[in-house]
Motif scaffolding. Structure first.
Motif, PDB file in Angstrom:
ATOM      1  N   ALA A 230       4.831 -24.198  68.907  1.00 29.90           N
ATOM      2  CA  ALA A 230       3.539 -24.082  68.810  1.00 29.90           C
ATOM      3  C   ALA A 230       3.216 -23.397  67.215  1.00 29.90           C
ATOM      4  O   ALA A 230       2.219 -22.817  66.839  1.00 29.90           O
ATOM      5  CB  ALA A 230       2.626 -23.295  69.733  1.00 29.90           C
ATOM      6  N   GLU A 231       4.393 -23.600  66.416  1.00 30.13           N
ATOM      7  CA  GLU A 231       4.229 -23.071  65.071  1.00 30.13           C
ATOM      8  C   GLU A 231       3.134 -23.527  64.253  1.00 30.13           C
ATOM      9  O   GLU A 231       2.845 -22.912  63.217  1.00 30.13           O
ATOM     10  CB  GLU A 231       5.599 -22.857  64.268  1.00 30.13           C
ATOM     11  CG  GLU A 231       6.341 -24.420  64.395  1.00 30.13           C
ATOM     12  CD  GLU A 231       7.204 -24.796  65.448  1.00 30.13           C
ATOM     13  OE1 GLU A 231       8.251 -25.398  65.088  1.00 30.13           O
ATOM     14  OE2 GLU A 231       6.909 -24.348  66.633  1.00 30.13           O
ATOM     15  N   PHE A 232       2.586 -24.743  64.649  1.00 31.73           N
ATOM     16  CA  PHE A 232       1.447 -25.213  63.623  1.00 31.73           C
ATOM     17  C   PHE A 232       0.191 -25.106  64.346  1.00 31.73           C
ATOM     18  O   PHE A 232      -0.659 -26.156  63.914  1.00 31.73           O
ATOM     19  CB  PHE A 232       2.096 -26.819  63.074  1.00 31.73           C
ATOM     20  CG  PHE A 232       3.349 -26.745  62.293  1.00 31.73           C
ATOM     21  CD1 PHE A 232       2.925 -26.217  60.936  1.00 31.73           C
ATOM     22  CD2 PHE A 232       4.427 -27.220  62.832  1.00 31.73           C
ATOM     23  CE1 PHE A 232       4.017 -26.125  60.245  1.00 31.73           C
ATOM     24  CE2 PHE A 232       5.499 -27.044  61.843  1.00 31.73           C
ATOM     25  CZ  PHE A 232       5.216 -26.559  60.640  1.00 31.73           C
ATOM     26  N   SER A 233       0.060 -24.489  65.511  1.00 33.83           N
ATOM     27  CA  SER A 233      -1.134 -24.532  65.972  1.00 33.83           C
ATOM     28  C   SER A 233      -2.310 -23.805  65.006  1.00 33.83           C
ATOM     29  O   SER A 233      -1.963 -22.757  64.415  1.00 33.83           O
ATOM     30  CB  SER A 233      -0.959 -23.731  67.398  1.00 33.83           C
ATOM     31  OG  SER A 233      -2.425 -23.506  68.091  1.00 33.83           O
ATOM     32  N   GLY A 234      -3.304 -24.630  65.065  1.00 32.20           N
ATOM     33  CA  GLY A 234      -4.532 -24.106  64.165  1.00 32.20           C
ATOM     34  C   GLY A 234      -4.238 -24.503  62.721  1.00 32.20           C
ATOM     35  O   GLY A 234      -4.944 -24.446  61.592  1.00 32.20           O
TER      36      GLY A 234
ATOM     37  N   GLY B 125       5.816 -18.329  60.369  1.00 29.71           N
ATOM     38  CA  GLY B 125       5.926 -18.252  61.698  1.00 29.71           C
ATOM     39  C   GLY B 125       7.162 -18.924  62.001  1.00 29.71           C
ATOM     40  O   GLY B 125       7.856 -19.561  61.058  1.00 29.71           O
ATOM     41  N   PRO B 126       8.092 -18.150  63.176  1.00 28.84           N
ATOM     42  CA  PRO B 126       9.350 -18.926  63.240  1.00 28.84           C
ATOM     43  C   PRO B 126       9.561 -20.322  63.875  1.00 28.84           C
ATOM     44  O   PRO B 126       8.595 -20.630  64.667  1.00 28.84           O
ATOM     45  CB  PRO B 126       9.938 -18.008  64.378  1.00 28.84           C
ATOM     46  CG  PRO B 126       8.683 -17.373  65.087  1.00 28.84           C
ATOM     47  CD  PRO B 126       7.697 -17.464  64.129  1.00 28.84           C
TER      48      PRO B 126
ATOM     49  N   ALA C  18       7.340 -23.893  58.416  1.00 33.94           N
ATOM     50  CA  ALA C  18       6.882 -22.972  59.423  1.00 33.94           C
ATOM     51  C   ALA C  18       7.387 -21.569  58.974  1.00 33.94           C
ATOM     52  O   ALA C  18       6.778 -20.578  58.943  1.00 33.94           O
ATOM     53  CB  ALA C  18       7.478 -23.378  60.665  1.00 33.94           C
ATOM     54  N   GLU C  19       8.605 -21.454  58.361  1.00 34.87           N
ATOM     55  CA  GLU C  19       9.148 -20.207  57.820  1.00 34.87           C
ATOM     56  C   GLU C  19       8.337 -19.715  56.615  1.00 34.87           C
ATOM     57  O   GLU C  19       7.845 -18.724  56.627  1.00 34.87           O
ATOM     58  CB  GLU C  19      10.575 -20.434  57.320  1.00 34.87           C
ATOM     59  CG  GLU C  19      11.531 -20.411  58.748  1.00 34.87           C
ATOM     60  CD  GLU C  19      12.879 -21.053  58.246  1.00 34.87           C
ATOM     61  OE1 GLU C  19      13.319 -20.827  56.922  1.00 34.87           O
ATOM     62  OE2 GLU C  19      13.697 -21.362  59.204  1.00 34.87           O
TER      63      GLU C  19
ATOM     64  N   LEU D 217      -1.038 -22.743  50.134  1.00 38.57           N
ATOM     65  CA  LEU D 217      -0.745 -24.016  50.359  1.00 38.57           C
ATOM     66  C   LEU D 217       0.850 -24.430  50.325  1.00 38.57           C
ATOM     67  O   LEU D 217       1.565 -24.072  49.357  1.00 38.57           O
ATOM     68  CB  LEU D 217      -1.369 -24.990  49.315  1.00 38.57           C
ATOM     69  CG  LEU D 217      -1.192 -26.332  49.569  1.00 38.57           C
ATOM     70  CD1 LEU D 217      -1.985 -27.062  50.914  1.00 38.57           C
ATOM     71  CD2 LEU D 217      -1.876 -27.165  48.212  1.00 38.57           C
ATOM     72  N   VAL D 218       1.259 -25.204  51.449  1.00 37.08           N
ATOM     73  CA  VAL D 218       2.562 -25.763  51.380  1.00 37.08           C
ATOM     74  C   VAL D 218       2.539 -26.966  51.403  1.00 37.08           C
ATOM     75  O   VAL D 218       1.674 -27.849  51.928  1.00 37.08           O
ATOM     76  CB  VAL D 218       3.393 -25.231  52.703  1.00 37.08           C
ATOM     77  CG1 VAL D 218       4.622 -26.090  52.879  1.00 37.08           C
ATOM     78  CG2 VAL D 218       3.371 -23.615  52.982  1.00 37.08           C
ATOM     79  N   ILE D 219       3.448 -27.633  50.348  1.00 35.20           N
ATOM     80  CA  ILE D 219       3.554 -29.029  50.029  1.00 35.20           C
ATOM     81  C   ILE D 219       4.852 -29.514  50.465  1.00 35.20           C
ATOM     82  O   ILE D 219       5.949 -28.996  49.807  1.00 35.20           O
ATOM     83  CB  ILE D 219       3.122 -29.531  48.617  1.00 35.20           C
ATOM     84  CG1 ILE D 219       1.774 -29.067  48.516  1.00 35.20           C
ATOM     85  CG2 ILE D 219       3.248 -30.885  48.271  1.00 35.20           C
ATOM     86  CD1 ILE D 219       1.443 -29.234  46.923  1.00 35.20           C
ATOM     87  N   LEU D 220       4.925 -30.713  51.124  1.00 36.26           N
ATOM     88  CA  LEU D 220       6.182 -31.095  51.624  1.00 36.26           C
ATOM     89  C   LEU D 220       6.145 -32.490  51.109  1.00 36.26           C
ATOM     90  O   LEU D 220       5.485 -33.401  51.391  1.00 36.26           O
ATOM     91  CB  LEU D 220       6.296 -31.153  53.227  1.00 36.26           C
ATOM     92  CG  LEU D 220       6.360 -30.079  53.975  1.00 36.26           C
ATOM     93  CD1 LEU D 220       6.707 -30.437  55.499  1.00 36.26           C
ATOM     94  CD2 LEU D 220       7.157 -29.008  53.524  1.00 36.26           C
ATOM     95  N   ASP D 221       6.952 -32.694  49.863  1.00 38.41           N
ATOM     96  CA  ASP D 221       7.121 -34.040  49.246  1.00 38.41           C
ATOM     97  C   ASP D 221       8.552 -34.758  49.648  1.00 38.41           C
ATOM     98  O   ASP D 221       9.562 -34.559  49.062  1.00 38.41           O
ATOM     99  CB  ASP D 221       7.216 -34.049  47.838  1.00 38.41           C
ATOM    100  CG  ASP D 221       6.879 -35.176  47.069  1.00 38.41           C
ATOM    101  OD1 ASP D 221       6.879 -36.206  47.811  1.00 38.41           O
ATOM    102  OD2 ASP D 221       6.361 -35.211  45.678  1.00 38.41           O
ATOM    103  N   LEU D 222       8.180 -35.631  51.073  1.00 38.57           N
ATOM    104  CA  LEU D 222       9.293 -36.222  51.741  1.00 38.57           C
ATOM    105  C   LEU D 222       9.447 -37.771  50.946  1.00 38.57           C
ATOM    106  O   LEU D 222      10.349 -38.623  51.625  1.00 38.57           O
ATOM    107  CB  LEU D 222       9.186 -36.562  53.040  1.00 38.57           C
ATOM    108  CG  LEU D 222       8.975 -35.203  53.525  1.00 38.57           C
ATOM    109  CD1 LEU D 222       8.762 -35.067  55.150  1.00 38.57           C
ATOM    110  CD2 LEU D 222       9.886 -34.071  53.457  1.00 38.57           C
TER     111      LEU D 222
END
Length: 441
Positions: free
Chosen positions: A186-190, A180-181, A175-176, A279-284
């Motif tokens: 609702a930080e991932f709305s849309g 967006g904070p 989100a950061e 693009l943000v990629i989260l590799d968990l």
């Protein structure tokens, strides 16, 4: 019978090595139990940042042989040399076993301190071992006590109210990065998100995204389980044919599968060649779902488990102290119960001997006087007297066991009554139910 554990975690070694060690993790307990008579039970705990084996050996003298057997099997499944595997694992025995597992289950040894997902993973590790019939009764008690301790920490400290997890911290970072904070709800709305994988982390990720306003979530599973996954959680199941279009339009990609098919940087470039959006990629995934080279691509931000660990907030000292105290007391209580159990056989032997003498005497009374009211009164009085006489020896047995002096009790039984307590035979793997609470991960 002695509990011991082999521990490899993010605190001592890199995550890549943890991933290699845990290859074929679930097969190790079954394999070593089939080969080694020294091992009575084994449970594997494999998570995104740790691989641990908990086992029960017949005696103290068998621990080294049992450990060597486990190391050998892990070496075979991981492809690493036995020397490398041996150095990667820290061996714990005695009270250190319960203290560590209880701390792990409570989230005190996690990359994100206080995370709640690990408690579910501990429960599932025991469930899997029970289904495979590799969990000895002592290991069942150990893991059930660990789950109870995790609940107590969550209910009695601020760690539980924070609700932190690897997924929540990762999404805060995402989100950061998107400007967006975090924490608005609702930080991932849309946002358009694609999740790779359908396991526990994927489920937790889906729940978190939905709770933070995201309504456009697609799921891909190389094993074909996406349709079943979204059926109860919502979202859109992707096929191999529709995956590229979803990736091309996505704002966020999240890897939770740990599959053998790693997404390459070239794939991202090809699929998103006409897209200019960041693009943000989260590799968990512990074994990485994305090629690390994607971090070098223009307009792409890559966050990994290591990123999450470094960004995880520090917990308040008071909460940590309270949690550590709960864990320490729970571990002490478990160890005390284990010691008391070590004299159960002696208590049973003494009761059997005494009741045998009593039954013989009662039989004589009945032979002489028949089943009269007087004979019944004599029997009642004698049984009450014997029960009273056995009370103090039973209490003393447990007191001596807690003090580590059970051998003196056993010697006293042999000297006074001629009772020799045999070493208990190996117990069959326990199938008693585990904590029925739903997993949080």
């Amino acid at each position: 019978m002695v509990l011991f554990s082999l521990v490899a975690s993010h605190a001592e070694i890199d995550l890549e090595t943890v991933a290699r060690l845990s290859a074929g993790a679930s097969e190790v307990p079954l394999s070593v139990l089939g080969r080694q008579q020294e091992i009575l039970g084994a449970v594997a705990l494999a998570t995104c940042n740790r691989y641990e084996i908990y086992a029960e050996a017949r005696t103290e003298d068998d621990v080294d042989a049992a450990r060597a057997a486990v190391i050998s099997r892990i070496s075979e499944s991981s492809g690493l040399s036995e020397h490398t595997v041996s150095r990667a694992f820290e061996t714990r025995s005695g009270p250190a076993v319960s203290r560590h597992l209880f701390a792990v289950s409570a989230g005190l040894d996690s990359a994100v301190v206080g995370e709640r997902e690990i408690a579910g993973q501990v429960r599932r590790a025991l469930t899997g071992a029970q289904q495979d019939s590799t969990a000895s009764p002592a290991l069942v008690r150990l893991f059930q006590a660990a789950s109870k301790t995790a609940k107590d920490v969550g209910a009695r400290t601020a760690l539980g109210s924070r609700g932190l997890s690897i997924v929540s911290v990762a999404l805060d970072l995402a989100a950061e990065l998107r400007g967006g904070p975090a924490g608005t709800g609702a930080e991932f709305s849309g946002s358009r998100v694609v999740i790779f994988g359908t396991g526990a982390y994927a489920g937790a990720t889906m729940a978190q995204l939905t709770g933070r306003g995201c309504s456009d979530i697609s799921v891909f599973s190389a094993s074909g389980r996406a349709q079943t996954f979204v059926a109860t959680r919502g979202g859109t199941a992707l096929s191999s044919a529709s995956l590229e279009g979803a990736v091309a339009a996505a704002d966020i990609l999240i890897g939770c599968s740990g599959s053998e098919h790693r997404v390459q940087a070239a794939d991202i470039v090809r699929v998103r060649s006409e897209s200019e959006q960041p693009l943000v990629i989260l590799d968990l995934a512990l074994t990485r779902d994305f090629d690390p080279a994607v971090a070098e691509l223009e307009g792409v931000e890559l966050l990994t488990l290591e990123s999450v660990r470094l960004a995880a907030p520090s917990e308040q000292a008071e909460s940590m102290s309270q949690a550590a105290d709960i864990v320490a007391k729970a571990a002490d209580s478990f160890e005390e119960q284990q010691k008391v159990r070590s004299v159960d056989g002696a208590i049973v032997a003494l009761r059997r001997h005494t009741m045998g003498v009593l039954d013989t005497e009662i039989a004589r009374v009945r032979a002489q006087h028949g089943c009269t009211a007087a004979a019944e009164e004599v029997e009642f009085a004698m049984r009450r007297m014997v029960k009273s006489l056995l009370h103090i020896p039973t209490v003393r047995a447990r007191e001596l066991a807690v003090a580590g002096e059970q051998d003196s009790y056993l010697a006293g039984l042999e000297a006074l009554y001629g009772i020799t307590v045999q070493e208990p035979a190996a117990s069959a793997p326990a199938q008693c139910p585990v904590d029925p609470a739903a997993d949080t991960a």
